[in-house]
Design a protein around this motif. Structure first.
Motif, mmCIF file in Angstrom:
data_model
loop_
_atom_site.group_PDB
_atom_site.id
_atom_site.type_symbol
_atom_site.label_atom_id
_atom_site.label_comp_id
_atom_site.label_asym_id
_atom_site.label_seq_id
_atom_site.Cartn_x
_atom_site.Cartn_y
_atom_site.Cartn_z
ATOM 1 N N PHE A 94 0.799 -1.222 0.000
ATOM 2 C CA PHE A 94 0.000 0.000 0.000
ATOM 3 C C PHE A 94 0.835 1.278 0.000
ATOM 4 C CE2 PHE A 94 -3.442 -2.574 2.373
ATOM 5 C CZ PHE A 94 -3.872 -3.120 1.178
ATOM 6 N N SER A 95 2.138 1.172 0.135
ATOM 7 C CA SER A 95 2.995 2.364 0.166
ATOM 8 C C SER A 95 2.923 3.159 -1.132
ATOM 9 C CB SER A 95 4.433 1.979 0.463
ATOM 10 O OG SER A 95 4.965 1.191 -0.591
ATOM 11 N N ILE A 96 2.518 2.526 -2.216
ATOM 12 C CA ILE A 96 2.380 3.247 -3.479
ATOM 13 C C ILE A 96 1.341 4.356 -3.362
ATOM 14 C CG2 ILE A 96 0.728 1.599 -4.435
ATOM 15 C CD1 ILE A 96 3.378 3.643 -6.358
ATOM 16 N N TYR A 97 0.353 4.198 -2.499
ATOM 17 C CA TYR A 97 -0.640 5.257 -2.355
ATOM 18 C C TYR A 97 -0.020 6.517 -1.758
ATOM 19 C CZ TYR A 97 -4.551 8.127 -1.286
ATOM 20 O OH TYR A 97 -5.384 9.207 -1.231
ATOM 21 N N ILE A 98 0.882 6.358 -0.806
ATOM 22 C CA ILE A 98 1.551 7.524 -0.216
ATOM 23 C C ILE A 98 2.375 8.236 -1.285
ATOM 24 C CG2 ILE A 98 3.176 8.297 1.559
ATOM 25 C CD1 ILE A 98 0.495 7.200 2.655
ATOM 26 N N ILE A 99 3.099 7.472 -2.081
ATOM 27 C CA ILE A 99 3.884 8.050 -3.181
ATOM 28 C C ILE A 99 2.954 8.784 -4.142
ATOM 29 C CG2 ILE A 99 5.345 7.473 -5.157
ATOM 30 C CD1 ILE A 99 6.324 5.034 -3.449
ATOM 31 N N PHE A 100 1.838 8.160 -4.484
ATOM 32 C CA PHE A 100 0.852 8.770 -5.372
ATOM 33 C C PHE A 100 0.307 10.071 -4.791
ATOM 34 C CE2 PHE A 100 -3.781 9.144 -6.031
ATOM 35 C CZ PHE A 100 -3.801 9.476 -7.374
ATOM 36 N N ALA A 101 -0.072 10.064 -3.523
ATOM 37 C CA ALA A 101 -0.660 11.255 -2.892
ATOM 38 C C ALA A 101 0.334 12.412 -2.874
ATOM 39 C CB ALA A 101 -1.136 10.924 -1.478
ATOM 40 N N VAL A 102 1.583 12.135 -2.534
ATOM 41 C CA VAL A 102 2.607 13.189 -2.514
ATOM 42 C C VAL A 102 2.842 13.717 -3.931
ATOM 43 C CG1 VAL A 102 5.047 13.652 -2.059
ATOM 44 C CG2 VAL A 102 3.681 12.385 -0.389
ATOM 45 N N ALA A 103 2.868 12.835 -4.907
ATOM 46 C CA ALA A 103 3.054 13.261 -6.294
ATOM 47 C C ALA A 103 1.893 14.125 -6.771
ATOM 48 C CB ALA A 103 3.217 12.043 -7.196
ATOM 49 N N VAL A 104 0.668 13.785 -6.372
ATOM 50 C CA VAL A 104 -0.498 14.589 -6.758
ATOM 51 C C VAL A 104 -0.406 15.972 -6.122
ATOM 52 C CG1 VAL A 104 -3.013 14.821 -6.485
ATOM 53 C CG2 VAL A 104 -2.025 12.659 -7.239
ATOM 54 N N VAL A 105 -0.017 16.042 -4.869
ATOM 55 C CA VAL A 105 0.134 17.347 -4.210
ATOM 56 C C VAL A 105 1.186 18.179 -4.948
ATOM 57 C CG1 VAL A 105 0.943 18.493 -2.113
ATOM 58 C CG2 VAL A 105 -0.682 16.609 -1.948
ATOM 59 N N CYS A 106 2.324 17.584 -5.265
ATOM 60 C CA CYS A 106 3.372 18.314 -5.984
ATOM 61 C C CYS A 106 2.895 18.762 -7.362
ATOM 62 C CB CYS A 106 4.628 17.450 -6.117
ATOM 63 S SG CYS A 106 5.450 17.119 -4.562
ATOM 64 N N ARG A 107 2.188 17.871 -8.061
ATOM 65 C CA ARG A 107 1.683 18.220 -9.393
ATOM 66 C C ARG A 107 0.730 19.395 -9.324
ATOM 67 N NH1 ARG A 107 -0.910 14.146 -13.745
ATOM 68 N NH2 ARG A 107 1.249 13.503 -13.719
ATOM 69 N N TYR A 108 -0.176 19.401 -8.349
ATOM 70 C CA TYR A 108 -1.158 20.483 -8.281
ATOM 71 C C TYR A 108 -0.573 21.770 -7.698
ATOM 72 C CZ TYR A 108 -4.882 18.058 -10.488
ATOM 73 O OH TYR A 108 -5.647 17.438 -11.445
ATOM 74 N N ILE A 109 0.490 21.681 -6.942
ATOM 75 C CA ILE A 109 1.208 22.902 -6.557
ATOM 76 C C ILE A 109 1.820 23.535 -7.799
ATOM 77 C CG2 ILE A 109 3.273 23.746 -5.353
ATOM 78 C CD1 ILE A 109 2.558 21.809 -3.062
ATOM 79 N N TRP A 110 2.378 22.704 -8.669
ATOM 80 C CA TRP A 110 2.945 23.207 -9.918
ATOM 81 C C TRP A 110 1.855 23.800 -10.809
ATOM 82 C CZ3 TRP A 110 2.294 21.391 -15.010
ATOM 83 C CH2 TRP A 110 3.144 21.982 -15.943
ATOM 84 N N ILE A 111 0.700 23.125 -10.913
ATOM 85 C CA ILE A 111 -0.413 23.630 -11.715
ATOM 86 C C ILE A 111 -0.930 24.949 -11.148
ATOM 87 C CG2 ILE A 111 -2.837 23.187 -12.327
ATOM 88 C CD1 ILE A 111 -2.023 20.197 -12.582
ATOM 89 N N LEU A 112 -1.007 25.033 -9.818
ATOM 90 C CA LEU A 112 -1.434 26.270 -9.170
ATOM 91 C C LEU A 112 -0.453 27.401 -9.454
ATOM 92 C CD1 LEU A 112 -3.357 27.762 -7.206
ATOM 93 C CD2 LEU A 112 -1.905 26.914 -5.340
ATOM 94 N N ALA A 113 0.831 27.129 -9.326
ATOM 95 C CA ALA A 113 1.848 28.150 -9.591
ATOM 96 C C ALA A 113 1.781 28.608 -11.045
ATOM 97 C CB ALA A 113 3.238 27.614 -9.265
ATOM 98 N N ARG A 114 1.565 27.682 -11.952
ATOM 99 C CA ARG A 114 1.459 28.040 -13.365
ATOM 100 C C ARG A 114 0.209 28.871 -13.622
ATOM 101 N NH1 ARG A 114 0.809 23.531 -17.783
ATOM 102 N NH2 ARG A 114 -1.336 23.983 -17.273
#
Length: 145
Positions: free
Chosen positions: A107-127
């Protein structure tokens, strides 16, 4: 994953000897491939969306919609991250039936996924907040040539 699936079908229907490890391996690989792909492979423009409303409004309204969506998703994933972490780390007490892989590793892949989604949407927000937003012209400084 495909070969495990083929082994499962052949052993069950041709030899009448079902194997549990192939089914378990297929499910584990599917889980990891989907979440890994969603986190790191799929680009923003390749995501499945229902964008009838988004596509029918002006660029400025689209920008506001992107900003609101990014803020909500960042907040929701960050709020859910501690509980997700607790659940994943708690699951170390169990392991899969056939392959004996601890569930916290699975299940650790979900933590990796969640952190990646947060980073992706921070980038989308900044853009969306910056000058590089599609439809917004960068500020011009100095005389034009």
């Amino acid at each position: 994953m495909f070969f495990a699936f083929i082994i499962q079908v052949v052993s069950r229907y041709f030899f009448n000897m079902p194997t549990g490890w192939t089914s378990e391996l297929t499910v584990i690989m599917w889980l990891w491939l989907v979440l890994w792909g969603a986190a790191f492979v799929v680009r923003e423009d390749e995501e499945i969306r229902f964008d009838l409303l988004y596509g029918s409004v002006r660029k400025g309204v689209q920008r506001v919609m992107v900003i609101c969506t990014a803020l909500v998703l960042i907040a929701l994933f960050l709020i859910s991250l501690p509980a997700s972490w607790d659940y994943v780390t708690f699951m170390k007490i169990q392991s899969s039936a056939y392959l004996k892989i601890r569930f916290d590793w699975l299940f650790s892949i979900y933590i990796i996924f969640a952190v990646a989604v947060v980073c992706r949407y921070i980038w989308i927000l900044a853009r969306a907040l910056g000058a590089r937003w599609p439809g917004k012209k960068p500020h011009q400084t100095g005389p034009q040539a």
